[in-house]
Design a protein around this motif. Structure first.
Motif, short mmCIF file in Angstrom:
data_model
loop_
_atom_site.label_atom_id
_atom_site.label_comp_id
_atom_site.label_asym_id
_atom_site.label_seq_id
_atom_site.Cartn_x
_atom_site.Cartn_y
_atom_site.Cartn_z
N ASP A 1 -31.20 -32.34 8.71
CA ASP A 1 -31.68 -31.64 7.51
C ASP A 1 -31.59 -30.12 7.74
O ASP A 1 -31.28 -29.68 8.87
N PRO A 2 -31.81 -29.30 6.71
CA PRO A 2 -31.60 -27.85 6.88
C PRO A 2 -32.40 -27.24 8.04
O PRO A 2 -31.86 -26.42 8.80
N LEU A 3 -33.66 -27.67 8.21
CA LEU A 3 -34.43 -27.13 9.32
C LEU A 3 -33.86 -27.62 10.65
O LEU A 3 -33.75 -26.87 11.63
N GLY A 4 -33.46 -28.91 10.67
CA GLY A 4 -32.85 -29.49 11.87
C GLY A 4 -31.57 -28.73 12.24
O GLY A 4 -31.30 -28.50 13.42
N ILE A 5 -30.79 -28.37 11.23
CA ILE A 5 -29.54 -27.63 11.47
C ILE A 5 -29.85 -26.28 12.10
O ILE A 5 -29.26 -25.89 13.11
N ARG A 6 -30.82 -25.59 11.53
CA ARG A 6 -31.16 -24.27 12.06
C ARG A 6 -31.63 -24.39 13.51
O ARG A 6 -31.21 -23.64 14.39
N ARG A 7 -32.49 -25.39 13.77
CA ARG A 7 -33.02 -25.56 15.13
C ARG A 7 -31.93 -25.98 16.11
O ARG A 7 -31.93 -25.56 17.26
N MET A 8 -31.02 -26.85 15.66
CA MET A 8 -29.96 -27.30 16.57
C MET A 8 -29.05 -26.12 16.93
O MET A 8 -28.64 -25.98 18.09
N LYS A 9 -28.77 -25.26 15.95
CA LYS A 9 -27.94 -24.08 16.24
C LYS A 9 -28.64 -23.21 17.30
O LYS A 9 -28.01 -22.73 18.23
N GLU A 10 -29.97 -23.05 17.13
CA GLU A 10 -30.72 -22.25 18.11
C GLU A 10 -30.70 -22.91 19.49
O GLU A 10 -30.54 -22.24 20.50
N SER A 11 -30.86 -24.25 19.49
CA SER A 11 -30.88 -24.97 20.77
C SER A 11 -29.56 -24.76 21.52
O SER A 11 -29.55 -24.51 22.72
N ILE A 12 -28.45 -24.89 20.79
CA ILE A 12 -27.13 -24.75 21.43
C ILE A 12 -26.94 -23.32 21.91
O ILE A 12 -26.56 -23.06 23.06
N SER A 13 -27.27 -22.38 21.02
CA SER A 13 -27.09 -20.97 21.36
C SER A 13 -27.98 -20.57 22.56
O SER A 13 -27.54 -19.84 23.46
N ASN A 14 -29.21 -21.10 22.61
CA ASN A 14 -30.10 -20.78 23.74
C ASN A 14 -29.56 -21.32 25.05
O ASN A 14 -29.72 -20.68 26.10
N ARG A 15 -28.92 -22.51 25.01
CA ARG A 15 -28.36 -23.05 26.26
C ARG A 15 -27.22 -22.15 26.75
O ARG A 15 -27.06 -21.94 27.94
N ALA A 16 -26.44 -21.65 25.82
CA ALA A 16 -25.36 -20.73 26.23
C ALA A 16 -25.95 -19.44 26.80
O ALA A 16 -25.49 -18.94 27.84
N LYS A 17 -26.99 -18.92 26.16
CA LYS A 17 -27.62 -17.69 26.67
C LYS A 17 -28.17 -17.91 28.08
O LYS A 17 -28.23 -16.98 28.89
N ALA A 18 -28.59 -19.17 28.36
CA ALA A 18 -29.11 -19.48 29.70
C ALA A 18 -27.98 -19.72 30.70
O ALA A 18 -28.23 -20.01 31.86
N GLY A 19 -26.72 -19.64 30.23
CA GLY A 19 -25.59 -19.70 31.16
C GLY A 19 -24.71 -20.93 31.05
O GLY A 19 -23.72 -21.04 31.78
#
Ligand code: ATP
Length: 247
Positions: free
Chosen positions: A164-182
């Motif tokens: 859902d829209p909130l799930g999409i926003r959170r999943m994008k953050e989750s993926i992006s945060n993993r990349a920021k962590a290396g």
């Protein structure tokens, strides 16, 4: 050497060459978008990198380990998230995380599990069985399981399907945060605005071969030929249509 190194990867099914001579790498903290029309060879490429089926030729290294020769060491460091969530019918949400934690020898899996249940909004479903979960919840559980052992390489095939829209926003953050962590990440999707938003670089494939590869901004600039700006979608359509027209 980068955490993901692919050199001259080819994969045939019988006489049919589904993937031809692909070479690319993904640095620490980089997200590479893998895009291409239906049947281009994206899933075949991802499955070969994840060690699900052996390439016909070429080399794939995950954190320095050859996927064919050191399969277990390579797989210890990666998580592959297919486009359809695959779960165990007879394990609850919590038991999934416990089982995966044991499989990867994760010490103190509870300490890792609680933040993941919160991140993916699954706290209220911890005792639920897969049959009691919605499609989006199954997707979130599969991804939470993959994050538990903190892989340095992650491969996503259409990660937003069913959210859902909130799930999409959170999943994008989750993926992006993993990349920021290396983490080094490959993300395959037909949603080019998602690729444009999340990815640093892109590999466009068509009929199994690479037709464009590089930083997204450079690719867009090249397609625009220095005149103004084009979206990744516009660049993709021009690149893939030019390839069709050239045949
Ligand atoms: P889509 O965007 O539609 O998911 P894709 O880029 O992921 O497509 P693949 O699933 O990798 O494409 O398929 C690439 C080609 O390989 C297609 O022509 C497909 O028919 C063929 N192919 C895939 N799996 C097999 C298989 N197991 N046996 C034979 N051919 C296959």
């Amino acid at each position: 050497m980068h955490p993901i190194e692919v050199v001259s990867l080819s994969k045939s099914y019988g006489d049919f060459a589904a993937v031809r001579e692909l070479s690319f790498s993904v640095k620490e903290g980089e997200i590479l978008g893998l895009v291409g029309p239906n049947g281009a060879g994206k899933t075949t490429t991802l499955r070969a990198i994840a060690g699900i089926h052996p390439p016909s030729s070429g080399q794939i290294r995950i954190s320095g380990f050859d996927v064919r020769e050191d399969g277990v060491e390579a797989k210890r460091r990666l998580a592959f998230f297919p486009d359809e969530p695959r779960l165990f019918d007879y394990l609850s949400v919590e038991e999934h995380l416990q089982f995966i934690g044991r499989l990867y020898g994760t010490r103190d899996f509870r300490a890792g599990m609680e933040p993941l249940l919160a991140e993916f909004d699954l706290q209220d479903k911890r005792k639920a069985m897969p049959a009691e979960l919605s499609r989006g919840m199954k997707q979130k559980l599969m991804i939470a399981c993959g994050f538990l052992h903190q892989p340095s390489v992650m491969i996503f095939d259409e990660p937003l399907t069913g959210l859902d829209p909130l799930g999409i926003r959170r999943m994008k953050e989750s993926i992006s945060n993993r990349a920021k962590a290396g983490a080094s990440i490959i993300l395959s999707s037909h949603l080019l605005h998602l690729v444009e938003e999340l990815c640093d670089s892109v590999l466009v494939i068509q009929n199994g071969a690479s037709v464009a590869y590089g930083p997204i901004e450079e690719l867009k600039w090249r397609i625009a030929q220095g005149r103004g700006d084009v979206s990744l979608e516009e660049a993709f359509l021009r690149i893939t249509n030019d390839e069709v027209a050239a045949k």
